[in-house]
Design a protein around this motif. Structure first.
Motif, PDB file in Angstrom:
ATOM      1  N   VAL A 156      -2.608  -4.909   1.250  1.00 14.20           N
ATOM      2  CA  VAL A 156      -3.098  -3.530   1.184  1.00 14.20           C
ATOM      3  C   VAL A 156      -4.482  -3.434   1.819  1.00 14.20           C
ATOM      4  N   LEU A 202      -1.071  -6.719  -6.791  1.00 18.20           N
ATOM      5  CA  LEU A 202      -0.837  -6.481  -5.360  1.00 18.20           C
ATOM      6  C   LEU A 202      -1.969  -7.080  -4.534  1.00 18.20           C
ATOM      7  N   PHE A 220      -0.259  -2.309   4.363  1.00 17.30           N
ATOM      8  CA  PHE A 220      -0.004  -1.021   3.734  1.00 17.30           C
ATOM      9  C   PHE A 220      -1.360  -0.334   3.603  1.00 17.30           C
ATOM     10  N   ALA A 227       4.140   0.530  -2.369  1.00 10.04           N
ATOM     11  CA  ALA A 227       3.355  -0.604  -1.866  1.00 10.04           C
ATOM     12  C   ALA A 227       3.882  -1.918  -2.430  1.00 10.04           C
ATOM     13  N   THR A 281      -3.653   2.522   2.289  1.00 14.36           N
ATOM     14  CA  THR A 281      -3.767   3.554   1.271  1.00 14.36           C
ATOM     15  C   THR A 281      -5.222   3.980   1.168  1.00 14.36           C
ATOM     16  N   LEU A 319      -4.687  -1.868  -8.242  1.00 13.33           N
ATOM     17  CA  LEU A 319      -4.018  -2.901  -7.448  1.00 13.33           C
ATOM     18  C   LEU A 319      -3.986  -4.228  -8.187  1.00 13.33           C
ATOM     19  N   LYS A 367      -7.141   7.681   6.081  1.00 12.99           N
ATOM     20  CA  LYS A 367      -6.049   6.708   6.226  1.00 12.99           C
ATOM     21  C   LYS A 367      -5.432   6.747   7.618  1.00 12.99           C
ATOM     22  N   GLY A 387       0.494   5.146   3.526  1.00 15.73           N
ATOM     23  CA  GLY A 387       0.945   5.848   2.333  1.00 15.73           C
ATOM     24  C   GLY A 387       0.541   7.313   2.350  1.00 15.73           C
ATOM     25  N   LEU A 426      -3.164   5.847  -4.531  1.00 13.73           N
ATOM     26  CA  LEU A 426      -2.165   4.949  -5.100  1.00 13.73           C
ATOM     27  C   LEU A 426      -1.335   5.573  -6.216  1.00 13.73           C
ATOM     28  N   ILE A 429       1.913   3.523  -5.350  1.00 18.42           N
ATOM     29  CA  ILE A 429       1.673   2.113  -5.630  1.00 18.42           C
ATOM     30  C   ILE A 429       2.995   1.353  -5.825  1.00 18.42           C
TER      31      ILE A 429
END
Length: 210
Positions: free
Chosen positions: A125, A151, A5, A118, A7, A146, A15, A100, A104, A115
């Motif tokens: 991530v 995460l 993922f 995610a 971000t 995170l 990104k 994303g 976040l 987030i």
């Protein structure tokens, strides 16, 4: 499902560029769940063009919103309600690169943030950070968010002019590995992206248990 993922610490931090870079190094499919803004082109179109990959490796967006702004507001202006249950990852036999929207804590709906998406996708991530002034604060705040959610953070990709002291601070204070540094490139092509070698094993990171 395995993959990343992607971000960022902010919007326009790179990104989409990092997603294209990943697509040149991995046998993966790309998915942009919520696209806000279609001019001059969508992120899916940009990734396909930069990575020079077949159309079949670009999976269709769940939502395409015309205006380039936070998705919750872009959806409101378009008269669309984003349903988080429709943001389930498409099935694929390849690794999946999910990009994303913004950072976040950008809202997707009245209750959900990027987030949260995610967290639902259960992918490692990759955090994209600028190399320039201000990046330490933005990056450490994103890492803290995170960690608070538990995460998995595969690492950081630093985008922009080489700034060793900022990279060192991010690694030290964020207790995180830098996966790659992407410098300013005079020409963005598949070949120029392929020349940037990852400093860590992408396949291993993408297949890590989360």
């Amino acid at each position: 499902m395995q993959g990343f993922f992607v971000t960022g610490t902010d919007t326009d931090v790179g990104k989409t560029l990092v997603s294209a870079w990943l697509m040149t190094h991995l046998d993966a499919d790309y998915w942009k769940p919520v696209q806000a803004g279609t001019e001059p082109e969508t992120d899916s179109v940009t990734v396909r063009r930069l990575a020079d990959i077949p159309a079949g490796r670009i999976l269709p967006e769940a939502y395409v919103l015309p205006e380039a702004m936070a998705p919750h507001e872009a959806a409101r202006r378009a008269g669309i309600t984003i349903d988080m249950t429709k943001l389930e990852a498409p099935e694929t036999d390849r690794l999946l690169i999910v990009e994303g929207a913004g950072g976040l804590l950008v809202p997707l709906t009245e209750e959900a943030y990027v987030i949260d998406l995610a967290a639902e996708l259960h992918l490692p991530v990759i955090l994209v950070a600028r190399s320039t002034l201000g990046t330490i604060n933005h990056t450490l705040l994103s890492i803290e968010a995170l960690h608070r959610r538990g995460l998995p953070l595969a690492g950081v990709v630093v985008n922009g002019p080489e700034t060793p002291h900022n990279r060192t601070a991010i690694e030290r204070y964020g207790e995180v590995n830098v996966i790659a540094e992407i410098p300013w490139l005079p020409e963005l092509t598949r070949a120029s992206l392929r020349e940037i070698e990852p400093e860590l094993d992408l396949e291993k990171l993408a297949r890590a248990e989360t």
